[in-house]
Design a protein around this motif. Structure first.
Motif, PDB file in Angstrom:
ATOM      1  N   ALA A  68       0.649  -1.283   0.060  1.00  0.00           N
ATOM      2  CA  ALA A  68      -0.164  -0.035  -0.073  1.00  0.00           C
ATOM      3  C   ALA A  68       0.833   1.260  -0.020  1.00  0.00           C
ATOM      4  O   ALA A  68       0.828   2.250  -0.827  1.00  0.00           O
ATOM      5  CB  ALA A  68      -0.830   0.031   1.297  1.00  0.00           C
ATOM      6  N   GLN A  69       1.986   1.313   1.054  1.00  0.00           N
ATOM      7  CA  GLN A  69       2.685   2.547   0.890  1.00  0.00           C
ATOM      8  C   GLN A  69       3.329   2.504  -0.308  1.00  0.00           C
ATOM      9  O   GLN A  69       3.746   3.684  -0.948  1.00  0.00           O
ATOM     10  CB  GLN A  69       3.819   2.237   2.266  1.00  0.00           C
ATOM     11  N   SER A  70       4.187   1.513  -0.974  1.00  0.00           N
ATOM     12  CA  SER A  70       4.882   1.766  -2.234  1.00  0.00           C
ATOM     13  C   SER A  70       4.093   2.244  -3.371  1.00  0.00           C
ATOM     14  O   SER A  70       4.550   2.779  -4.297  1.00  0.00           O
ATOM     15  CB  SER A  70       5.563   0.244  -2.435  1.00  0.00           C
ATOM     16  N   HIS A  71       2.660   1.910  -3.402  1.00  0.00           N
ATOM     17  CA  HIS A  71       1.830   2.632  -4.382  1.00  0.00           C
ATOM     18  C   HIS A  71       1.086   3.750  -3.896  1.00  0.00           C
ATOM     19  O   HIS A  71       0.007   4.244  -4.726  1.00  0.00           O
ATOM     20  CB  HIS A  71       0.875   1.369  -4.808  1.00  0.00           C
ATOM     21  N   GLY A  72       1.501   4.388  -2.827  1.00  0.00           N
ATOM     22  CA  GLY A  72       0.951   5.623  -2.272  1.00  0.00           C
ATOM     23  C   GLY A  72      -0.572   5.556  -1.785  1.00  0.00           C
ATOM     24  O   GLY A  72      -1.390   6.552  -2.034  1.00  0.00           O
ATOM     25  N   LYS A  73      -0.843   4.545  -1.531  1.00  0.00           N
ATOM     26  CA  LYS A  73      -2.460   4.086  -1.062  1.00  0.00           C
ATOM     27  C   LYS A  73      -2.499   4.080   0.489  1.00  0.00           C
ATOM     28  O   LYS A  73      -1.958   3.480   1.138  1.00  0.00           O
ATOM     29  CB  LYS A  73      -3.133   2.796  -1.647  1.00  0.00           C
ATOM     30  N   PRO A  74      -3.520   4.706   1.228  1.00  0.00           N
ATOM     31  CA  PRO A  74      -3.604   4.666   2.448  1.00  0.00           C
ATOM     32  C   PRO A  74      -3.848   3.206   3.141  1.00  0.00           C
ATOM     33  O   PRO A  74      -4.994   2.562   2.247  1.00  0.00           O
ATOM     34  CB  PRO A  74      -4.963   5.722   2.846  1.00  0.00           C
ATOM     35  N   PHE A  75      -3.533   2.872   4.182  1.00  0.00           N
ATOM     36  CA  PHE A  75      -3.624   1.570   4.672  1.00  0.00           C
ATOM     37  C   PHE A  75      -4.228   1.633   5.901  1.00  0.00           C
ATOM     38  O   PHE A  75      -3.693   2.327   6.948  1.00  0.00           O
ATOM     39  CB  PHE A  75      -2.372   0.828   4.971  1.00  0.00           C
ATOM     40  N   ILE A  76      -5.683   1.195   6.068  1.00  0.00           N
ATOM     41  CA  ILE A  76      -6.501   1.155   7.331  1.00  0.00           C
ATOM     42  C   ILE A  76      -6.205  -0.386   7.845  1.00  0.00           C
ATOM     43  O   ILE A  76      -6.374  -1.510   7.389  1.00  0.00           O
ATOM     44  CB  ILE A  76      -8.160   1.384   6.879  1.00  0.00           C
ATOM     45  N   LEU A  77      -5.817  -0.433   9.317  1.00  0.00           N
ATOM     46  CA  LEU A  77      -5.567  -1.702   9.806  1.00  0.00           C
ATOM     47  C   LEU A  77      -6.726  -1.586  11.126  1.00  0.00           C
ATOM     48  O   LEU A  77      -6.620  -0.823  11.879  1.00  0.00           O
ATOM     49  CB  LEU A  77      -4.285  -1.518  10.363  1.00  0.00           C
TER      50      LEU A  77
END
Length: 298
Positions: free
Chosen positions: A152-161
């Motif tokens: 997610a980080q490498s593609h610039g997407k927010p990651f909800i956990l």
């Protein structure tokens, strides 16, 4: 509406309804038994899809009848199952749920969910590139969830956990999380802090943690550290199973509206979900949610 990628579990829920929970060693007669499609990942995928999001899921089922039924159900709900794999010679995940009134006790047997691997995610990297937001839980192996955060980080997407079941979070994983969505107990375990110091924990990570608080709604901090509350909605609760998953799925679906508005809508969706039985059975459609919110003055 957001394009949501869900990384997580797919289970069959086996639900027994009783008058009261049995004590250790005690056998009680139950009122009823039913099966429902579940798993925290699948639940959040269905919740987001019913609310109009374009949803893709990465997960695993077994090579059993449950696996066939669970996959077919997700397809019927409009979820893209291209990246759901079948594990050979393995059962699908199950959750044994006991309901007593509006309370529940749950035992999860992971089954094929435990096979969801880093390699599965790497093979599905295009799904990370094409989504708007990624959401995951802890019913899959930790290494797999860590890879989801990295992709997610490498593609610039927010990651909800959604850190459930609760476990400690490494600083490296926490640094990659755009939003952590624990309850008070899960927050304490995740950060290693006392439960009664949750306000300090939220302010230590401004804009990065939203804590669910049941009848008190949710608490979060803005990026400037201001503590805010979104109050809950009054409904007649029938079955609280899946309410948190509905909330998280809705939060991802409306992520593009910002945390304040997304949390308000997600609280409404979660409230609606407890008015009907079953984790996925109670999840509202977008039309039902809009109708419910039309009378809201919060």
């Amino acid at each position: 509406m957001s394009k949501v990628l869900v990384v997580g579990s797919i289970n069959m829920d086996l639900v027994a309804q009783v008058d009261q929970f049995p004590r250790l060693g005690e056998t009680l007669f139950g009122r009823s038994f039913k099966t429902y499609h579940g798993g925290k990942g699948a639940n959040q995928a269905v919740a987001a899809s019913r609310l109009g999001a374009e949803v893709t899921m990465i997960g695993r089922v077994g090579d059993d009848a449950f696996g066939q039924e669970l996959t077919a159900s997700l397809i019927a709900e409009g979820v893209n199952t291209e990246w759901i794999q079948r594990s050979a010679n393995t059962t699908s995940g199950i959750a044994m749920i006991t309901l007593a009134g509006s309370d529940n006790a749950i035992i999860v047997v992971p089954g094929a969910n435990a096979d969801l691997s880093v390699e599965d995610l790497l093979a599905a990297e295009n799904a990370f590139r094409d989504c708007d937001v990624v959401i995951a839980q802890f019913e899959s192996p930790l290494a797999t969830i860590e890879m989801a955060a990295q992709l997610a980080q490498s593609h610039g997407k927010p990651f909800i956990l959604n850190p459930a079941p609760a476990m400690p979070l490494s600083p490296a994983l926490l640094a990659q999380v755009a939003l952590l969505t624990p309850n008070e107990f899960e927050l304490s375990i995740a950060l290693g802090t006392p439960e009664n110091e949750w306000q300090a924990a939220l302010q230590q990570y401004p804009g990065q943690i939203l804590m669910t608080a049941g009848k008190d709604g949710v608490w979060y901090t803005t990026e400037s550290g201001e503590l805010r509350q979104q109050t809950s909605f009054n409904v007649n609760a029938v079955d609280t199973t899946g309410a948190g998953d509905t909330f998280n799925g809705a939060l991802a679906a409306f992520w593009h509206l910002g945390l304040s508005e997304a949390s308000r809508i997600a609280c409404a969706a979660g409230a609606l979900s407890v008015t009907r039985a079953g984790a996925q059975g109670g999840m509202p459609t977008l039309a039902e949610l809009n109708s419910f919110l039309a009378g809201d003055t919060k």
